[in-house]
Design a protein around this motif. Structure first.
Motif, PDB file in Angstrom:
ATOM      1  N   HIS A 185       0.737  -1.237  -0.124  1.00  0.00           N
ATOM      2  CA  HIS A 185       0.062   0.062  -0.098  1.00  0.00           C
ATOM      3  C   HIS A 185       0.887   1.243   0.028  1.00  0.00           C
ATOM      4  CE1 HIS A 185      -3.609  -2.407   1.858  1.00  0.00           C
ATOM      5  NE2 HIS A 185      -3.487  -2.427   0.569  1.00  0.00           N
ATOM      6  N   ASN A 241      -2.743   4.448  -9.766  1.00  0.00           N
ATOM      7  CA  ASN A 241      -2.768   3.123  -9.003  1.00  0.00           C
ATOM      8  C   ASN A 241      -3.921   3.205  -8.232  1.00  0.00           C
ATOM      9  OD1 ASN A 241      -0.205   2.698 -10.109  1.00  0.00           O
ATOM     10  ND2 ASN A 241       0.974   3.458  -8.630  1.00  0.00           N
ATOM     11  N   TYR A 254      -6.868   0.016  -8.498  1.00  0.00           N
ATOM     12  CA  TYR A 254      -6.952  -0.757  -7.215  1.00  0.00           C
ATOM     13  C   TYR A 254      -8.516  -0.506  -6.877  1.00  0.00           C
ATOM     14  CZ  TYR A 254      -6.723  -2.321  -2.381  1.00  0.00           C
ATOM     15  OH  TYR A 254      -6.908  -3.330  -1.159  1.00  0.00           O
ATOM     16  N   ARG A 265     -11.411  -3.653  -6.904  1.00  0.00           N
ATOM     17  CA  ARG A 265     -12.099  -3.942  -5.583  1.00  0.00           C
ATOM     18  C   ARG A 265     -13.681  -3.864  -5.832  1.00  0.00           C
ATOM     19  NH1 ARG A 265      -9.689  -7.426  -2.386  1.00  0.00           N
ATOM     20  NH2 ARG A 265     -10.084  -6.496  -0.572  1.00  0.00           N
ATOM     21  N   LEU A 316      -0.826  -7.481 -11.970  1.00  0.00           N
ATOM     22  CA  LEU A 316      -1.798  -7.612 -10.968  1.00  0.00           C
ATOM     23  C   LEU A 316      -2.780  -8.949 -10.926  1.00  0.00           C
ATOM     24  CD1 LEU A 316      -3.016  -3.654 -10.750  1.00  0.00           C
ATOM     25  CD2 LEU A 316      -1.411  -4.881  -9.502  1.00  0.00           C
TER      26      LEU A 316
END
Length: 533
Positions: free
Chosen positions: A168, A260, A264, A268, A299
């Motif tokens: 993170h 980024n 992400y 999600r 990823l």
């Protein structure tokens, strides 16, 4: 250096030949030495009258106490060696005596080539034991914490969570030298070990800047207790990121970090839609994400897509994705290998019968399915026991080790239902998966379809998986010869010591019987030698 080497090739060739001969002869040194000892005893037996000396001078003067002391001492020494060997084996996975022989004695005798080969294999195994982010990792607040509330057990290890904190920090901070105040707070938030401290830090970042998308991401991951609440927070973070990307200042300074964050959050959100039953929407989001950011293949978003397509039973689309990602130049995963095996097994599993197959032989389609299963099992041999429910599942970790038990847990946790849905697929897997181990070369040295199985997987899996889970180990560590030999020697000498202490007269008779047998053997040898002479 090169000139010196090239100037005397004959001496170099002689040296290499000498080293290779010494290396070859090392294997037979023990046998040669043992043979020389036997020849020496045979030659000196008659001139020195060893038999008479042993029986008359030595054996007849010994008392049972000497036998007790001798066997007891040898039993104690062999027991200490056994304890040390067992401890060294449990800690390092090899015998200390074998390790010393291979590492120190063999190079002195010219075994340079073997040691260099071992070093190359070790390096290759080390580089192959890379820890990857689990593409299907669960939500801490909505899923992992619920498990803790019900069972009182922590499903995540500190090592696993620390890796996530590092991810993170690097993923959401970017390469900018000057951090915004809220970003500095969030960097500290990711490093906090206490979940409540992380949540408080996220609210502190929001107080500094109400448009801190990373703070809302942390709250969605850890504070939200339902997937619906997590989705709401992710959507709020997505709106903030869109606004930041439309800002010209953001594009010039922190665009990399915001992109980024965008990737992400979208991923999600797609996972939230999948968990809430909106699977077609999740598939569309994943496809759009892969088209929009094709360079972010690391990823592994395609693994999320494969799982969602299997849930839709869109097997043609699954095959199309596999055709793109199951390439020889790309790194494999359990999801790719076992999904390919599932599709091929599904085509024949509903009519497959082991008895009929043994009578008529395997058809082409069945052979393809069996080969696909063998390929998948060779890549990750831990998966079948979870799919066949021979071993209980746990919640998957946030990071996995490819070809390890952690990857097997993560794959089986999400894909077991897809194997159960294909009629007969688990039966075909049950009938064929163990056959893989008979066709693979020795796994620590060679591979059949993949590179050799890494020897470092057990150590990494033990750090990634919780302590209450029994880590699957492959290949099983066999006890070295010297541990078995020392255990047998210790047991035998201990038994002799106990018998000599309890029955000294009987053991004295046994010693005299051995002496008599020695005399008889000496007589036979003399007779044979006189016949030949």
């Amino acid at each position: 250096m090169e000139e010196a080497t090239g100037s005397n090739p004959q001496s170099l060739g002689f040296t290499e030949k000498l080293k290779s001969w010494l290396s070859w002869s090392w294997t037979y040194v023990c046998f040669i030495w043992f043979g020389m000892v036997l020849v020496m005893i045979y030659v000196l037996w008659s001139p020195l009258k060893l038999q008479e000396t042993l029986t008359s001078v030595f054996l007849n003067t010994l008392t049972p106490k000497f036998y007790v002391a001798l066997t007891g001492t040898s039993s104690l020494i062999s027991g200490l060696i056994l304890i040390f060997e067992w401890w060294y084996f449990r800690k390092y996975g090899t015998s200390f005596i074998e390790q010393v022989s291979v590492s120190h004695l063999r190079p002195l005798l010219g075994g340079v080539e073997s040691s260099s080969t071992t070093g190359l294999n070790t390096t290759h195994h080390t580089t192959s034991c890379k820890v990857w982010r689990n593409p299907l990792n669960l939500f801490r607040g909505a899923e992992y914490n619920r498990y803790t509330w019900v069972t009182g057990k922590e499903p995540l290890t500190y090592y696993d969570m620390n890796l996530s904190a590092q991810d993170h920090q690097t993923f959401f901070t970017g390469d900018t030298q000057q951090l915004r105040p809220e970003d500095a707070v969030m960097q500290k938030a990711w490093r906090e070990r206490n979940p409540q401290a992380r949540i408080r830090a996220a609210y502190q970042a929001i107080e500094i800047n109400h448009e801190c998308a990373a703070a809302y991401v942390l709250l969605a991951e850890e504070e939200a207790t339902t997937i619906t609440e997590a989705e709401r927070l992710f959507k709020k973070a997505l709106t903030i990121v869109f606004c930041l990307l439309n800002d010209s200042f953001s594009l010039s300074s922190t665009a990399g970090k915001d992109i980024n964050l965008l990737v992400y959050i979208k991923r999600r959100l797609a996972m939230c839609a999948r968990k809430l039953g909106r699977i077609k929407e999740a598939v569309k989001m994943m496809r759009d994400l892969m088209k929009e950011f094709p360079l972010l293949g690391m990823l592994n978003i395609h693994e999320n897509l494969l799982e969602a397509l299997l849930e839709l039973q869109a097997y043609a689309d699954v095959q199309a994705v596999l055709a793109k990602y199951d390439d020889i130049s790309l790194p494999k995963s359990a999801t790719i290998c076992y999904t390919s095996a599932l599709l091929k097994a599904r085509a024949v599993s509903d009519k497959f019968s082991p008895e009929a197959a043994s009578r008529r032989g395997l058809s082409t389609a069945e052979m393809n399915a069996v080969e696909a299963i063998h390929r998948a099992v060779e890549f990750n041999p831990h998966v079948p026991k979870y799919l066949l429910e021979m071993k209980s599942l746990i919640l998957p970790p946030e990071h996995i080790l490819k070809r390890g038990d952690s990857e097997a847990v993560a794959y089986a946790f999400f894909h077991l239902q897809h194997w159960k849905r294909a009629e007969g697929a688990l039966n075909l897997l049950h009938c064929t998966w163990e056959g893989t181990f008979r066709i693979i070369p020795y796994p620590l040295e060679k591979g059949h379809l993949f590179y050799p199985y890494p020897g470092c997987t057990e150590t990494a899996d033990r750090e990634l998986l919780p302590s209450f889970h029994e880590v699957s180990v492959y290949p099983k560590k066999e006890l070295p010869f010297f541990i078995l030999f020392t255990a047998g020697l210790c047991s035998f000498t201990a038994m002799l010591a106990m018998l000599t202490h309890q029955f000294p007269e009987l053991m004295g008779v046994f010693a005299k019987a051995v002496s008599t047998e020695t005399k008889y053997l000496n007589f036979i040898l003399k007779t044979i030698s006189s016949c030949y002479s």
